[in-house]
Write a protein that holds these residues in place. Structure first.
Motif, short mmCIF file in Angstrom:
data_model
loop_
_atom_site.label_atom_id
_atom_site.label_comp_id
_atom_site.label_asym_id
_atom_site.label_seq_id
_atom_site.Cartn_x
_atom_site.Cartn_y
_atom_site.Cartn_z
N ALA A 32 48.18 38.91 36.49
CA ALA A 32 47.00 38.70 35.27
C ALA A 32 46.27 38.12 36.24
CB ALA A 32 47.86 38.33 34.16
N ARG A 33 45.13 37.79 36.13
CA ARG A 33 43.76 37.12 36.04
C ARG A 33 43.41 36.28 34.93
NH1 ARG A 33 42.04 37.10 41.43
NH2 ARG A 33 42.53 39.71 42.51
N GLU A 34 43.21 34.57 35.15
CA GLU A 34 42.91 33.70 34.69
C GLU A 34 41.51 34.15 33.30
OE1 GLU A 34 42.72 30.21 35.73
OE2 GLU A 34 44.26 29.18 37.20
N SER A 35 40.47 35.44 34.13
CA SER A 35 39.35 35.71 33.66
C SER A 35 38.28 36.71 34.59
CB SER A 35 38.25 34.31 32.80
OG SER A 35 37.21 34.07 34.40
N GLU A 37 35.53 36.49 35.63
CA GLU A 37 35.20 35.86 36.33
C GLU A 37 35.86 35.06 37.43
OE1 GLU A 37 34.12 34.85 33.05
OE2 GLU A 37 33.48 36.88 33.05
N ASN A 38 36.67 34.45 37.70
CA ASN A 38 37.67 34.02 38.26
C ASN A 38 38.53 35.14 39.54
OD1 ASN A 38 39.79 31.84 39.30
ND2 ASN A 38 39.41 30.74 36.83
N THR A 39 38.61 34.28 40.28
CA THR A 39 40.30 34.15 41.58
C THR A 39 41.05 34.22 41.71
OG1 THR A 39 39.31 33.20 43.00
CG2 THR A 39 37.35 35.75 43.10
N ILE A 40 41.60 33.76 40.78
CA ILE A 40 42.92 32.82 40.69
C ILE A 40 43.87 34.00 40.18
CG2 ILE A 40 44.58 31.29 39.49
CD1 ILE A 40 42.38 29.63 39.75
N ALA A 41 45.23 34.47 40.40
CA ALA A 41 46.09 35.51 39.53
C ALA A 41 47.13 34.89 40.04
CB ALA A 41 45.52 36.88 40.65
N VAL A 59 40.74 37.37 46.82
CA VAL A 59 40.53 38.82 46.85
C VAL A 59 41.89 39.05 47.09
CG1 VAL A 59 39.11 40.70 47.55
CG2 VAL A 59 38.19 38.79 47.60
N LEU A 60 42.35 40.35 46.85
CA LEU A 60 43.77 40.83 47.04
C LEU A 60 43.08 42.16 47.44
CD1 LEU A 60 45.54 40.53 43.81
CD2 LEU A 60 46.17 39.57 45.67
#
Length: 111
Positions: A32-35, A37-41, A59-60
């Protein structure tokens, strides 16, 4: 470079403020991503039945979602049981193996 597997890290029960590397496979439905527009997974890695929750900001790699890939995370393991990754590597094992076909004489055929 040296790494531990998810089950080894979870079984040890040790948290570490020092950087370590851990290997496992992605539990696909956990990602899951926070949003958008966000890069936090956030995601879960699994190895030998043990699971490890992890987060990564960035980026993964393209092969991250390949079901045959082995994922190696570098980062820290906090006391709450969350692995905070600061780097992600993907190892893709070879899917090509020699095919041995028996011939009528009982010897493997050349491949």
């Amino acid at each position: 470079s040296f790494y531990v597997t998810v089950d080894e890290l979870v079984d040890s029960g040790a948290s570490s403020s020092q950087s370590i590397q851990v290997k496992g496979q992605l539990v696909t439905e956990s990602f899951a991503r926070e949003s958008t527009e966000n890069t936090i997974a956030s995601f879960v890695l699994e190895e030998n039945g043990a699971q490890l929750a992890a987060t990564y900001d960035g980026v993964l790699p393209d092969l991250f979602f390949n079901p045959h890939s082995e994922i190696v995370l570098g980062g820290t393991y906090d006391p709450a049981g969350m692995f905070v990754a600061d780097r992600v590597y993907v190892k893709c094992p070879s899917k090509y193996q020699s095919l041995e076909v028996d011939n009528p004489y009982g010897e493997p055929a050349a491949t």
